[in-house]
Write an enzyme that holds these catalytic residues in place. Structure first.
Site, PDB file in Angstrom:
ATOM      1  N   ASP A  36      52.383  61.157  -9.993  1.00 54.20           N
ATOM      2  CA  ASP A  36      53.766  61.078  -9.516  1.00 54.20           C
ATOM      3  C   ASP A  36      53.790  60.385  -8.154  1.00 54.20           C
ATOM      4  OD1 ASP A  36      56.547  62.938 -10.165  1.00 54.20           O
ATOM      5  OD2 ASP A  36      56.332  62.026  -8.181  1.00 54.20           O
ATOM      6  N   SER A  99      65.708  62.996 -13.148  1.00 52.73           N
ATOM      7  CA  SER A  99      66.193  61.748 -12.549  1.00 52.73           C
ATOM      8  C   SER A  99      65.751  60.528 -13.340  1.00 52.73           C
ATOM      9  CB  SER A  99      65.713  61.631 -11.097  1.00 52.73           C
ATOM     10  OG  SER A  99      64.302  61.632 -11.039  1.00 52.73           O
ATOM     11  N   HIS A 104      59.224  63.232 -19.592  1.00 49.97           N
ATOM     12  CA  HIS A 104      57.954  63.320 -18.857  1.00 49.97           C
ATOM     13  C   HIS A 104      57.683  64.779 -18.535  1.00 49.97           C
ATOM     14  CE1 HIS A 104      61.304  62.564 -16.097  1.00 49.97           C
ATOM     15  NE2 HIS A 104      60.681  63.346 -15.220  1.00 49.97           N
ATOM     16  N   HIS A 106      55.788  67.218 -16.093  1.00 48.84           N
ATOM     17  CA  HIS A 106      55.107  67.284 -14.792  1.00 48.84           C
ATOM     18  C   HIS A 106      53.937  68.259 -14.940  1.00 48.84           C
ATOM     19  CE1 HIS A 106      58.492  65.660 -12.144  1.00 48.84           C
ATOM     20  NE2 HIS A 106      59.174  65.978 -13.231  1.00 48.84           N
TER      21      HIS A 106
HETATM   22  P1  DGP Z   1      62.348  64.169 -12.663  1.00 47.24           P
HETATM   23  O1  DGP Z   1      63.095  64.481 -11.410  1.00 47.24           O
HETATM   24  O2  DGP Z   1      61.893  65.410 -13.428  1.00 47.24           O
HETATM   25  O3  DGP Z   1      63.090  63.188 -13.544  1.00 47.24           O
HETATM   26  O4  DGP Z   1      61.000  63.467 -12.188  1.00 47.24           O
HETATM   27  C1  DGP Z   1      60.877  62.096 -11.994  1.00 47.24           C
HETATM   28  C2  DGP Z   1      59.621  61.899 -11.211  1.00 47.24           C
HETATM   29  O5  DGP Z   1      59.210  60.569 -11.384  1.00 47.24           O
HETATM   30  C3  DGP Z   1      59.752  62.126  -9.705  1.00 47.24           C
HETATM   31  O6  DGP Z   1      58.929  63.208  -9.311  1.00 47.24           O
HETATM   32  C4  DGP Z   1      59.285  60.833  -9.072  1.00 47.24           C
HETATM   33  C5  DGP Z   1      58.600  60.114 -10.206  1.00 47.24           C
HETATM   34  N1  DGP Z   1      58.771  58.678 -10.202  1.00 47.24           N
HETATM   35  C6  DGP Z   1      59.946  58.011 -10.213  1.00 47.24           C
HETATM   36  N2  DGP Z   1      59.716  56.685 -10.245  1.00 47.24           N
HETATM   37  C7  DGP Z   1      58.360  56.531 -10.279  1.00 47.24           C
HETATM   38  C8  DGP Z   1      57.512  55.388 -10.330  1.00 47.24           C
HETATM   39  O7  DGP Z   1      57.935  54.227 -10.369  1.00 47.24           O
HETATM   40  N3  DGP Z   1      56.170  55.623 -10.337  1.00 47.24           N
HETATM   41  C9  DGP Z   1      55.651  56.899 -10.307  1.00 47.24           C
HETATM   42  N4  DGP Z   1      54.313  57.021 -10.312  1.00 47.24           N
HETATM   43  N5  DGP Z   1      56.437  57.993 -10.276  1.00 47.24           N
HETATM   44  C10 DGP Z   1      57.777  57.798 -10.256  1.00 47.24           C
END
Ligand code: DGP
Length: 118
Positions: A36, A99, A104, A106
């Site tokens: 993340d 978001s 996904h 976590h």
């Molecule tokens: P959620 O809030 O559950 O939808 O989590 C989305 C997560 O995705 C957040 O913790 C940040 C991560 N994230 C968003 N954009 C990117 C990206 O471009 N690369 C990576 N590695 N993580 C991302």
């Protein structure tokens, strides 16, 4: 049903395709896992299906084999980082903190994880 091959506007589809860089942790026939961007624990890995689905329930209905493969992969990721215990979170819906609307999980581990979550 929000399940399709890929979505050209989806950031996680772009990571799966290799069009956006990410720190890849594992790749299988059906899933990709990467760290993340805003890590909240020593291990904070996102595991996603290669196909585009908005959330885990949609994925489970449309492609239960892929949903199962994703769940199996979560333990391999935690153990690969040296953790037997881990928390698996699927934020589902904007009001629950989702978001990015490509399902996904976590995978969080490596620190005390309090309950209830915030
Ligand atoms: P959620 O809030 O559950 O939808 O989590 C989305 C997560 O995705 C957040 O913790 C940040 C991560 N994230 C968003 N954009 C990117 C990206 O471009 N690369 C990576 N590695 N993580 C991302």
């Amino acid at each position: 049903m929000h399940v399709s091959g890929t979505d050209p506007d989806c950031v996680f589809c772009k990571i799966v395709a290799g069009d956006i860089p990410a720190e890849i942790v594992s790749e299988t026939e059906r899933t990709v896992a990467f760290r993340d961007l805003n890590g909240q624990a020593p291990t904070h890995v996102l595991v996603v299906p290669r196909l585009h689905a908005a959330d885990i329930a949609s994925l489970a209905v449309a492609a239960p084999d892929v949903a199962a493969a994703l769940l199996v992969e979560t333990r391999r990721i935690a153990v690969g980082d040296g953790h037997e215990a881990y928390r698996l979170v699927f934020n589902t819906g904007a009001d629950a903190g989702q978001s990015v609307f490509h399902v996904h999980g976590h995978v969080l581990a490596g620190r005390d994880l309090t309950w209830p979550p915030g």
